[in-house]
Design a protein around this motif. Sequence first.
Motif, PDB file in Angstrom:
ATOM      1  N   PRO A  90      41.993  39.723  18.385  1.00 17.50           N
ATOM      2  CA  PRO A  90      43.370  40.213  18.370  1.00 17.50           C
ATOM      3  C   PRO A  90      43.344  41.742  18.443  1.00 17.50           C
ATOM      4  O   PRO A  90      42.575  42.383  17.729  1.00 17.50           O
ATOM      5  N   ALA A 100      44.080  25.450  25.863  1.00 21.62           N
ATOM      6  CA  ALA A 100      44.336  25.268  24.427  1.00 21.62           C
ATOM      7  C   ALA A 100      44.844  26.559  23.790  1.00 21.62           C
ATOM      8  O   ALA A 100      45.747  26.542  22.944  1.00 21.62           O
ATOM      9  N   ALA A 105      45.541  40.387  11.658  1.00 24.29           N
ATOM     10  CA  ALA A 105      45.909  39.167  12.400  1.00 24.29           C
ATOM     11  C   ALA A 105      44.773  38.156  12.473  1.00 24.29           C
ATOM     12  O   ALA A 105      44.984  37.010  12.893  1.00 24.29           O
ATOM     13  N   MET A 106      43.565  38.543  12.059  1.00 23.95           N
ATOM     14  CA  MET A 106      42.409  37.677  12.306  1.00 23.95           C
ATOM     15  C   MET A 106      42.472  36.353  11.547  1.00 23.95           C
ATOM     16  O   MET A 106      42.214  35.290  12.116  1.00 23.95           O
ATOM     17  N   LEU A 153      38.894  24.586  18.066  1.00 26.33           N
ATOM     18  CA  LEU A 153      39.009  24.047  19.434  1.00 26.33           C
ATOM     19  C   LEU A 153      37.702  23.405  19.872  1.00 26.33           C
ATOM     20  O   LEU A 153      36.648  23.944  19.614  1.00 26.33           O
ATOM     21  N   PRO A 200      51.672  37.624  16.172  1.00 31.78           N
ATOM     22  CA  PRO A 200      52.331  38.665  15.375  1.00 31.78           C
ATOM     23  C   PRO A 200      52.856  39.788  16.286  1.00 31.78           C
ATOM     24  O   PRO A 200      52.249  40.076  17.326  1.00 31.78           O
ATOM     25  N   ARG A 239      48.572  27.043  22.184  1.00 30.36           N
ATOM     26  CA  ARG A 239      48.719  27.509  20.799  1.00 30.36           C
ATOM     27  C   ARG A 239      49.657  28.719  20.725  1.00 30.36           C
ATOM     28  O   ARG A 239      50.515  28.822  19.847  1.00 30.36           O
ATOM     29  N   VAL A 251      50.730  42.519  18.557  1.00 31.94           N
ATOM     30  CA  VAL A 251      49.341  42.048  18.650  1.00 31.94           C
ATOM     31  C   VAL A 251      49.211  41.130  19.857  1.00 31.94           C
ATOM     32  O   VAL A 251      50.038  40.228  20.049  1.00 31.94           O
ATOM     33  N   PHE A 281      39.498  25.629  27.165  1.00 37.26           N
ATOM     34  CA  PHE A 281      39.718  26.721  26.205  1.00 37.26           C
ATOM     35  C   PHE A 281      40.963  27.523  26.563  1.00 37.26           C
ATOM     36  O   PHE A 281      41.795  27.832  25.702  1.00 37.26           O
ATOM     37  N   GLY A 325      44.942  34.639  10.508  1.00 34.83           N
ATOM     38  CA  GLY A 325      45.973  33.724  11.019  1.00 34.83           C
ATOM     39  C   GLY A 325      45.599  33.033  12.318  1.00 34.83           C
ATOM     40  O   GLY A 325      46.344  32.187  12.811  1.00 34.83           O
ATOM     41  N   LEU A 326      44.469  33.426  12.890  1.00 27.93           N
ATOM     42  CA  LEU A 326      44.034  32.822  14.161  1.00 27.93           C
ATOM     43  C   LEU A 326      42.869  31.859  13.982  1.00 27.93           C
ATOM     44  O   LEU A 326      42.367  31.284  14.957  1.00 27.93           O
ATOM     45  N   LYS A 327      42.433  31.672  12.744  1.00 22.25           N
ATOM     46  CA  LYS A 327      41.200  30.909  12.493  1.00 22.25           C
ATOM     47  C   LYS A 327      41.272  29.472  12.996  1.00 22.25           C
ATOM     48  O   LYS A 327      40.239  28.856  13.278  1.00 22.25           O
ATOM     49  N   ASP A 328      42.500  28.936  13.124  1.00 20.13           N
ATOM     50  CA  ASP A 328      42.626  27.573  13.652  1.00 20.13           C
ATOM     51  C   ASP A 328      42.055  27.454  15.062  1.00 20.13           C
ATOM     52  O   ASP A 328      41.653  26.376  15.489  1.00 20.13           O
ATOM     53  N   LEU A 329      42.010  28.590  15.790  1.00 19.55           N
ATOM     54  CA  LEU A 329      41.451  28.550  17.153  1.00 19.55           C
ATOM     55  C   LEU A 329      39.971  28.204  17.134  1.00 19.55           C
ATOM     56  O   LEU A 329      39.422  27.739  18.133  1.00 19.55           O
ATOM     57  N   GLU A 330      39.315  28.429  15.999  1.00 24.46           N
ATOM     58  CA  GLU A 330      37.879  28.125  15.930  1.00 24.46           C
ATOM     59  C   GLU A 330      37.610  26.618  15.883  1.00 24.46           C
ATOM     60  O   GLU A 330      36.467  26.181  15.994  1.00 24.46           O
ATOM     61  N   VAL A 375      34.714  28.514  19.725  1.00 24.16           N
ATOM     62  CA  VAL A 375      35.515  29.747  19.701  1.00 24.16           C
ATOM     63  C   VAL A 375      35.234  30.514  18.419  1.00 24.16           C
ATOM     64  O   VAL A 375      35.089  29.910  17.344  1.00 24.16           O
ATOM     65  N   ARG A 376      35.165  31.836  18.528  1.00 20.77           N
ATOM     66  CA  ARG A 376      35.071  32.700  17.352  1.00 20.77           C
ATOM     67  C   ARG A 376      36.188  33.742  17.391  1.00 20.77           C
ATOM     68  O   ARG A 376      36.407  34.376  18.419  1.00 20.77           O
ATOM     69  N   VAL A 377      36.873  33.942  16.270  1.00 20.74           N
ATOM     70  CA  VAL A 377      37.833  35.037  16.144  1.00 20.74           C
ATOM     71  C   VAL A 377      37.029  36.262  15.711  1.00 20.74           C
ATOM     72  O   VAL A 377      36.317  36.219  14.696  1.00 20.74           O
TER      73      VAL A 377
END
Lengths: 260, 260
Positions: free
Chosen positions: B240, B153, A250-251, A260, B164, B157, B167, B150, A253-258, B184-186
């Motif tokens: 996640p 946002a 899932a990681m 922010l 998913p 989102r 998750v 944060f 697919g979440l990159k857009d959060l970076e 932010v970092r995933v």
Amino acid sequence: MIMNNMRPLILLSNDDGVRAKGLNELIDMLSPLGDILVMAPDSARSGAACSITSVIPLYYDIVEKRPGVRICACSGTPSDCVKLALEKEAVRRPDVVVSGINHGDNASVSVHYSGTMGAAFEGCMKGIPSVGFSLCDSAADADFSFAAPFVRAIVKRVLKTGLPAGVCLNVNIPKVKEDGCKGVRVCRMARGTWSSEWTEAGHPRGKEYFWLTGDFTNMEPECEDTDMWALAHGFVSVTPVAIDMTAYPAMSGLKDLELL
Amino acid sequence: MIMNNMRPLILLSNDDGVRAKGLNELIDMLSPLGDILVMAPDSARSGAACSITSVIPLYYDIVEKRPGVRICACSGTPSDCVKLALEKEAVRRPDVVVSGINHGDNASVSVHYSGTMGAAFEGCMKGIPSVGFSLCDSAADADFSFAAPFVRAIVKRVLKTGLPAGVCLNVNIPKVKEDGCKGVRVCRMARGTWSSEWTEAGHPRGKEYFWLTGDFTNMEPECEDTDMWALAHGFVSVTPVAIDMTAYPAMSGLKDLELL
């Protein structure tokens, strides 16, 4: 892995409490394999998951001592028990942590609520090979006898070869008649869900109360690689579970959060 | 995903209890985004993990009602709270479950003990997109204000695109001065462990008691893809986490157990 000539030290815990039949049968099953230290809750802690106790201090008492077996009853949760045993009561680092045998299964998502597995997770998080055992029979006088050869063989195997770092075993044993068990399956957790979880009950003075109950639905009953399938078909299920819960797929697919 | 014109229904819970500052700030942050239903423990349940209550019946009271916000206090754990809200109090299925904001971080292995994440896991197990938020400051009067953009946002989102299946998100927010947050970092969960977990304390009448405390060791402090690294360097960590705990890579190495 046992690297010396000492008898292995086997740390036991559970969530049904120190007097539960399943724990006491487990002591008898495993005492031929090593020295036994039991640190178990002083009463039932069903559904304790990995919970820990931080707002009150804890205590434990040695309630029984015989050659090769020392049994302690603790005021905390299964996770607390393992933490206390390791730091305050074990004469050396245990070679294996074994939890159970639980009265009732801990397959599929029930692993998340399980105090039996809470104790096993705690041992695993401390770097000790750890196994939780559960029987698909929640009766207080459930028959654990036919489980003995499986329990002993799995613990022997874990003592001999260890387990991968950060992985422990969730072993569930079907409720079958003697000789009815078809063997062992290495499984994944079935996808499943609990619903209709509350039964209303009145307080004598009128307030509405709710008992937690619920119906479990296996969302993939036809999948032969799951723990629920194995149990439904008379097999012992062995599910390796990981401390690292990261959902790696899932990681990305979440990159857009970076952004922010 | 919101598929109609109704305001989203946002279910909130936590493990610090209904009166905690972190929860009340969360209500203020999210009420512009939708209708708020809070079902939170009536007092602190720190370290509750995914524990559930089965030996006593539970109750809850509506303690506050204002336009768009309904707040309930419940006698159970965070997981109990989510289960009760979904089945007994929510007028429709919530669009998102949000837990926190916890006073204190829930990164690395602490996710296993976290009642904040227990509530998020419960929402996720019911198929609802779920997020747990924690701030790296356990003070009762911690400053949550800079976290607001944060938190809003991330929830926006999740409301927009969902998550998913199986998750949920474990979001930790560093303790930094205003404008000190780097973004932010995933992340993945760092490997880490707790040690020296018990502080001895005497009972006034002489018995030995133990308080759970402990030191956390990050076993991979140099790894930039972990939650602990992100937090130590001033980033919000978004990890996640998966309901399916199966250790898939370990399965093939256990196949010998099927010969038992």
